[in-house]
Write a protein that holds these residues in place. Structure first.
Motif: not given
Length: 321
Positions: A291-318
């Motif tokens: 999954p991370m390889d596919e994500l990095h093939a689709a978007v840049d590093e900053t965007t990948a960080r948003v999708i894999a880290e920031e959005v999960p943290a916002r949706l499921f804070p705990r």
């Protein structure tokens, strides 16, 4: 933390429950999970053994997961007492499983959606016990999520403030999908599309503006055909007003499971990175293996960080604590 929000489990409490009573219609034998209307699948170690699940996350370059029960165990078609027992076993089992790795695993509640009022009660109980959200099927054994009788559940979603993960379930039979695994390849995506567009067209999301819904498998066909719904709403008497599905951004969120970096690039460009979240469908064969390889093939590093880290943290804070 890089967090997978579409990750399945079959906890020991559920295995014991369904093995103890034939009314559940599940057999676990010869290393296989067998149920009517579902293809048999192996009892993967990653479904019920925490070390195996963590090892799979490690291989995928992920730090943690928000875990939910496998959809074939929803039990919406069962008598209510059995459905409630299934929900209790799922929640107890998921809580116990995640307690073995509290820094890496969190869980989504399972509710007996056949009775939305009881589902609301179970959701509140599960959240108080540590659930970070709730997983539901795209329909409750034929009852669609936009129908009036489901309103008590949506009220509870707003009251608890949790994110809802919708996974296709109880797919209606469609002619032509009986060969080549198309009931999964096409049918799962079609069912998710039906669910999402009905939630918008019926006004469910308008009545419940606090509800946030994650759509599995990249939202099915929604991201690529939202314009067709908008067009229909401008010319057909079935619609009271024009519908722009993209106006529900922030409340409809799409996981990353496209199996194609170009499709994922389009999804992110259309929905916005803040409305796309890492998902794998582990541990099944239709999961995204890297999954991370596919994500990095689709978007840049900053965007990948948003999708894999920031959005999960916002949706499921705990889950990111």
């Amino acid at each position: 933390m890089k967090i997978d929000v579409h990750n399945h489990a079959l906890p020991q409490a559920v295995i014991e429950l369904v093995s103890s009573d034939p009314r559940f219609g599940v057999k676990i034998e010869d290393g296989l999970v067998k149920r009517a209307n579902y293809a048999d699948h192996p009892l993967f170690d990653e479904l019920h053994l925490v070390p195996a699940k963590l090892a799979q996350l490690d291989r995928a370059g992920l730090d943690g997961a928000v875990v939910c029960v496998e959809p074939s165990m929803f039990g919406y078609h069962l008598e209510l007492d059995l459905g409630v027992a299934m929900a209790q076993a799922a929640n107890d089992g998921l809580r116990a499983l995640c307690a073995e790795a509290p820094g890496r695993l969190q869980w989504l509640a399972h509710v007996p959606l056949r009775d939305p009022a009881r589902a609301a009660e179970v959701l509140a109980e599960a959240v108080s016990d540590g659930a970070v959200g709730v997983e539901i099927g795209s329909n409750a054994a034929g009852t669609r999520l936009d129908e009036p009788e489901v309103e008590p559940f949506w009220n509870a979603v707003e009251e608890t403030g949790v994110t809802v993960f919708v996974h296709n379930a109880y797919n209606p039979k469609v002619p032509g999908l009986d060969r080549f695994y198309l009931h999964n390849v096409i049918g799962n995506l079609l069912e998710t599309t039906i669910c999402a567009e009905r939630l918008v067209a019926a006004g469910t999301l308008d009545r419940h503006p606090g509800a946030r819904v994650v759509l599995g498998h990249a939202g099915g066909f929604v991201p690529f055909q939202a314009g067709r719904l908008r067009h229909a709403s401008t010319i057909r008497k079935e619609f009271a007003h024009e519908l722009d599905l993209w106006s529900y951004a922030g409340r409809l969120i799409f996981d990353t499971i496209t199996h194609d970096p170009a499709a994922l690039t389009y999804l992110v460009s259309r929905a916005g990175a803040e409305n796309v979240v890492m998902g794998t469908d582990f541990p099944y064969d239709m999961a995204t293996p890297h999954p991370m390889d596919e994500l990095h093939a689709a978007v840049d590093e900053t965007t990948a960080r948003v999708i894999a880290e920031e959005v999960p943290a916002r949706l499921f804070p705990r889950a990111a604590a």
